[in-house]
Design a protein around this motif. Structure first.
Motif, PDB file in Angstrom:
ATOM      1  N   TYR A   1       0.828  47.534  57.941  1.00 28.15           N
ATOM      2  CA  TYR A   1       0.096  47.467  56.751  1.00 28.15           C
ATOM      3  C   TYR A   1       0.698  46.206  55.999  1.00 28.15           C
ATOM      4  CZ  TYR A   1      -0.138  48.201  51.556  1.00 28.15           C
ATOM      5  OH  TYR A   1      -0.582  48.076  50.044  1.00 28.15           O
TER       6      TYR A   1
ATOM      7  N   GLU B   1      -3.779  41.879  48.476  1.00 30.06           N
ATOM      8  CA  GLU B   1      -4.584  42.921  48.663  1.00 30.06           C
ATOM      9  C   GLU B   1      -3.621  44.288  48.994  1.00 30.06           C
ATOM     10  OE1 GLU B   1      -7.304  42.452  51.975  1.00 30.06           O
ATOM     11  OE2 GLU B   1      -7.842  40.255  51.306  1.00 30.06           O
TER      12      GLU B   1
ATOM     13  N   VAL C   1       2.663  53.169  47.216  1.00 28.58           N
ATOM     14  CA  VAL C   1       1.978  53.848  48.454  1.00 28.58           C
ATOM     15  C   VAL C   1       2.403  55.244  48.738  1.00 28.58           C
ATOM     16  CG1 VAL C   1       1.151  53.610  50.850  1.00 28.58           C
ATOM     17  CG2 VAL C   1       0.816  51.720  49.441  1.00 28.58           C
TER      18      VAL C   1
ATOM     19  N   TYR D   1      -3.013  60.024  48.681  1.00 28.62           N
ATOM     20  CA  TYR D   1      -3.327  59.268  49.879  1.00 28.62           C
ATOM     21  C   TYR D   1      -3.371  59.962  51.024  1.00 28.62           C
ATOM     22  CZ  TYR D   1      -3.676  54.504  47.454  1.00 28.62           C
ATOM     23  OH  TYR D   1      -3.736  53.247  46.911  1.00 28.62           O
TER      24      TYR D   1
ATOM     25  N   TYR E   1      -8.823  57.749  50.935  1.00 32.99           N
ATOM     26  CA  TYR E   1      -8.671  58.081  49.512  1.00 32.99           C
ATOM     27  C   TYR E   1     -10.169  58.778  49.064  1.00 32.99           C
ATOM     28  CZ  TYR E   1      -8.538  58.440  44.457  1.00 32.99           C
ATOM     29  OH  TYR E   1      -8.266  58.855  43.167  1.00 32.99           O
TER      30      TYR E   1
ATOM     31  N   LEU F   1     -12.983  56.729  50.351  1.00 29.20           N
ATOM     32  CA  LEU F   1     -12.590  55.221  50.423  1.00 29.20           C
ATOM     33  C   LEU F   1     -11.631  54.868  51.663  1.00 29.20           C
ATOM     34  CD1 LEU F   1     -12.746  52.034  49.166  1.00 29.20           C
ATOM     35  CD2 LEU F   1     -10.722  52.991  47.858  1.00 29.20           C
TER      36      LEU F   1
ATOM     37  N   GLY G   1      -9.353  52.848  52.294  1.00 30.44           N
ATOM     38  CA  GLY G   1      -8.395  51.819  51.905  1.00 30.44           C
ATOM     39  C   GLY G   1      -7.898  50.769  52.453  1.00 30.44           C
ATOM     40  N   TYR G   2      -7.385  51.218  53.648  1.00 32.84           N
ATOM     41  CA  TYR G   2      -6.606  50.073  54.523  1.00 32.84           C
ATOM     42  C   TYR G   2      -6.827  50.886  56.184  1.00 32.84           C
ATOM     43  CZ  TYR G   2      -4.315  48.312  50.429  1.00 32.84           C
ATOM     44  OH  TYR G   2      -4.200  47.811  49.101  1.00 32.84           O
TER      45      TYR G   2
ATOM     46  N   GLU H   1     -14.528  48.801  51.829  1.00 33.48           N
ATOM     47  CA  GLU H   1     -14.103  47.139  51.006  1.00 33.48           C
ATOM     48  C   GLU H   1     -14.195  46.446  52.037  1.00 33.48           C
ATOM     49  OE1 GLU H   1     -11.766  48.783  47.175  1.00 33.48           O
ATOM     50  OE2 GLU H   1     -10.843  48.526  49.038  1.00 33.48           O
TER      51      GLU H   1
ATOM     52  N   LEU I   1     -13.734  52.867  41.121  1.00 30.27           N
ATOM     53  CA  LEU I   1     -12.930  52.011  41.892  1.00 30.27           C
ATOM     54  C   LEU I   1     -11.474  51.392  41.179  1.00 30.27           C
ATOM     55  CD1 LEU I   1     -15.308  50.623  44.352  1.00 30.27           C
ATOM     56  CD2 LEU I   1     -13.464  52.439  44.849  1.00 30.27           C
TER      57      LEU I   1
ATOM     58  N   VAL J   1      -8.746  54.041  41.434  1.00 28.91           N
ATOM     59  CA  VAL J   1      -7.934  53.563  42.646  1.00 28.91           C
ATOM     60  C   VAL J   1      -6.781  52.324  42.198  1.00 28.91           C
ATOM     61  CG1 VAL J   1      -8.041  52.419  44.831  1.00 28.91           C
ATOM     62  CG2 VAL J   1      -9.982  54.019  44.138  1.00 28.91           C
ATOM     63  N   TYR J   2      -7.148  51.429  41.566  1.00 26.46           N
ATOM     64  CA  TYR J   2      -6.459  50.246  41.319  1.00 26.46           C
ATOM     65  C   TYR J   2      -5.640  50.207  39.631  1.00 26.46           C
ATOM     66  CZ  TYR J   2      -8.513  48.835  45.635  1.00 26.46           C
ATOM     67  OH  TYR J   2      -9.042  48.749  46.831  1.00 26.46           O
TER      68      TYR J   2
END
Length: 216
Positions: A31, A39, A46, A55, A73, A82, A84-85, A119, A188, A192-193
């Motif tokens: 990651y 980002e 995490v 998560y 997520y 979502l 996320g990554y 995203e 979001l 999320v953020y």
């Protein structure tokens, strides 16, 4: 990871629910290598969210070696999950690992009447990687929210990132109401953020949302 195992060996995917699991550190190293600092959510946060179940950390392994990671997520009171990554170890890329994982996820989500929210960086001719990622999601059947500006806030310093939102594999309706999209943007940023509704980046995104958003 200096030497990868046999690339013909199958990659097995599993969910990891503890930051102390032996695969977590390797997954988070992938990651941190794959995403720019702006980002990245800090590793400590995490890990905290993995431990609390906020998560879903998924890893792909060949034997004992972690070659792939993804974080999902589920948005509250929503049919959207979502992504996320998602990232593959640099020595295991271009082997279809990410595609196989997402095909499994999309099948599982469809059984629950849910959809994957993506995203995606805007394709940039100066950065071929952004073009490859955009095309990758298109091939998976993702549909993009037309004329919706989405600016990812800087998560660990740096500059905000111009993105676009997409839903895979398409959605149950060909359009979304503008109010639904504005609610999604707020969710979001807040959920999320952890950004306030007054965040200038969020307000910039909200002001241009059309009343009917087409999925293309």
């Amino acid at each position: 990871m200096n030497e990868m195992t046999d690339t013909a060996a199958p990659v097995m995917f599993q969910r990891i629910d503890s930051s102390q699991h032996q695969a977590t550190a390797a997954a988070l190293a992938i990651y941190e290598e794959a995403f720019p600092l702006s980002e990245q959510i800090p590793r400590s946060l995490v890990e905290e969210r993995i431990d609390s179940g906020v998560y879903e950390l998924w890893v792909g392994q060949r034997g004992e070696e972690v070659v792939f990671m993804a974080i999902l997520y589920t948005l509250r009171d929503s049919d959207l999950v979502l992504l996320g990554y998602i990232a593959t170890h640099q020595e295991a890329r271009n082997q279809g690992i990410g595609s196989r994982f997402l095909e499994q996820v999309l099948t599982a989500l469809q059984e629950r009447d849910r959809y994957l929210l993506l995203e995606v960086e805007l394709p940039n001719e100066a950065d071929p990687m952004t073009q490859r990622r955009y095309g990758f999601y298109q091939r998976l059947g993702a549909l993009f929210l037309q004329d919706v500006r989405y600016i990812l806030p800087p998560l660990s310093g740096g500059e905000p990132t111009e993105m676009c939102l997409a839903i895979a594999p398409g959605y149950k309706t060909p359009t979304l109401a503008g109010d639904r999209v504005r609610q999604l943007l707020c969710q979001l940023f807040q959920e999320v953020y952890e950004r306030p509704l007054s965040d200038p980046l969020l307000q910039t995104c909200l002001q241009d949302v059309p009343e009917t958003v087409y999925l293309v």
